[in-house]
Design a protein around this motif. Structure first.
Motif, PDB file in Angstrom:
ATOM      1  N   SER A 136       0.838  -1.191   0.000  1.00 39.95           N
ATOM      2  CA  SER A 136       0.000   0.000   0.000  1.00 39.95           C
ATOM      3  C   SER A 136       0.872   1.239   0.000  1.00 39.95           C
ATOM      4  N   TRP A 138       0.238   3.668   1.656  1.00 40.36           N
ATOM      5  CA  TRP A 138       0.195   4.177   3.020  1.00 40.36           C
ATOM      6  C   TRP A 138       1.410   3.725   3.826  1.00 40.36           C
ATOM      7  N   VAL A 211      -6.230   4.520   8.543  1.00 45.82           N
ATOM      8  CA  VAL A 211      -6.706   4.519   7.161  1.00 45.82           C
ATOM      9  C   VAL A 211      -6.176   3.300   6.418  1.00 45.82           C
ATOM     10  N   TRP A 212      -4.899   2.990   6.662  1.00 45.93           N
ATOM     11  CA  TRP A 212      -4.276   1.813   6.051  1.00 45.93           C
ATOM     12  C   TRP A 212      -4.990   0.536   6.515  1.00 45.93           C
ATOM     13  N   LYS A 214      -8.062   0.246   7.447  1.00 42.28           N
ATOM     14  CA  LYS A 214      -9.361   0.187   6.762  1.00 42.28           C
ATOM     15  C   LYS A 214      -9.206  -0.408   5.379  1.00 42.28           C
ATOM     16  N   GLN A 215      -8.136  -0.015   4.687  1.00 44.28           N
ATOM     17  CA  GLN A 215      -7.886  -0.527   3.346  1.00 44.28           C
ATOM     18  C   GLN A 215      -7.498  -2.000   3.359  1.00 44.28           C
ATOM     19  N   ALA A 216      -6.672  -2.386   4.344  1.00 44.11           N
ATOM     20  CA  ALA A 216      -6.145  -3.752   4.373  1.00 44.11           C
ATOM     21  C   ALA A 216      -7.090  -4.737   5.045  1.00 44.11           C
ATOM     22  N   THR A 218     -10.422  -3.799   6.369  1.00 42.16           N
ATOM     23  CA  THR A 218     -11.811  -3.325   6.300  1.00 42.16           C
ATOM     24  C   THR A 218     -12.307  -2.624   7.561  1.00 42.16           C
ATOM     25  N   TYR A 220     -11.055   0.478  10.710  1.00 40.44           N
ATOM     26  CA  TYR A 220     -10.050   1.461  11.106  1.00 40.44           C
ATOM     27  C   TYR A 220      -9.276   1.047  12.356  1.00 40.44           C
TER      28      TYR A 220
END
Length: 286
Positions: A136, A138, A211-212, A214-216, A218, A220
């Motif tokens: 990522s 991030w 945020v990372w 959440k991306q990785a 799902t 926070y």
């Protein structure tokens, strides 16, 4: 392989150069030799430039190995320790330039040396592909902001040790070691400024990490041990800043809180990786 061996050699050499800089700073402080202090500054700058080259070499080499391997060199314990030493060196050198005082180098440079020395114990310094969770953009934002915060806290820890030494012998004459330390007022203010700087970057680091996550994964926040101890560290430094700004705390109490906070930083960095299982345990890595 040859490039990796050369890179490891460069970073190993930098370890000794940081150690030499710390030794020279200590000699200059103990024997009150300004010329040695100036030499220590140049050696510290040389060490920092060497670590910059080492990080750049590793970064470039990862991309030469192919897209699967190419990434910023912040993905495991070895790489993060190298970057930690780099940030400590950067913050210290900027602080020395700003305040024109080299005594602090006797306390800050050993921290950079120890970080690299511990990194050198890693049995595997090879570049490995990133696991999916780390792939990522991030990664760079999260790691850089966190480690700028950690490095500021590390230097604040060194300054706090100096403050406690100074406070034990406030009236020490200039020929005594404590008498050659910066004034208690300056040390107290430096601790505050460094903690404030570190707190801001740690805050940004936690936000980018969320945020990372959440991306990785799902979500926070998952109360992973690393996240929990990052929050504990954040709360300790938040308390330090609160007590200083709202309650007017100064001196020993702030120095002690700074030392306690750095202890939390070390546990967040090392203890969680080795003793507590969680989402961040994939590395022994972060």
């Amino acid at each position: 392989i040859e490039n990796m061996e050369y890179n490891a050699w460069v970073l190993s050499a930098v370890t000794f150069i940081y150690g030499a800089a710390g030794t020279l700073y200590l000699f200059a402080w103990v024997f009150h030799k300004e010329s040695v202090g100036k030499m220590a500054t140049w050696v510290a700058l040389f060490a920092w430039l060497g670590s910059t080259i080492g990080i750049a070499m590793r970064w470039i080499e990862s991309y030469r190995m192919g897209d699967e391997f190419g990434h910023a060199p912040f993905s495991n314990m070895y790489e993060s320790l190298v970057f930690f030493a780099w940030t400590i060196g950067l913050i210290y050198l900027l602080m020395e330039r700003r305040y024109k005082n080299r005594t602090m180098g006797a306390f800050a440079m050993p921290l950079a040396c120890l970080a690299l020395a511990y990194a050198s114990l890693s049995p595997d310094k090879s570049i490995q592909p990133l696991i999916p969770a780390l792939k990522s953009n991030w990664l760079i934002a999260h790691v850089i902001t966190c480690f700028l915060g950690y490095a500021a806290f590390a230097v604040a820890f060194a300054i706090s040790i100096m403050y406690l030494m100074k406070s034990e012998d406030q009236r020490a004459p200039a020929q005594h070691l404590a008498g050659r330390l910066p004034s208690s007022a300056l040390l107290d203010e430096l601790t505050h400024q460094l903690v404030l700087f570190g707190f801001l970057f740690l805050t940004v680091g936690i936000i980018t990490g969320a945020v990372w996550a959440k991306q990785a994964w799902t979500r926070y926040w998952s109360w992973d041990p690393k996240e929990t101890w990052s929050l504990i560290t954040w709360l300790i430094y938040a308390a330090l800043l609160h007590f200083r700004m709202m309650r007017g705390w100064r001196g020993k109490r702030i120095a002690v809180l700074s030392i306690v906070g750095f202890g939390a930083v070390l546990f967040t960095y090392f203890g969680v990786n080795y003793w507590l299982a969680g989402l961040h345990s994939y590395g022994e890595q972060l």
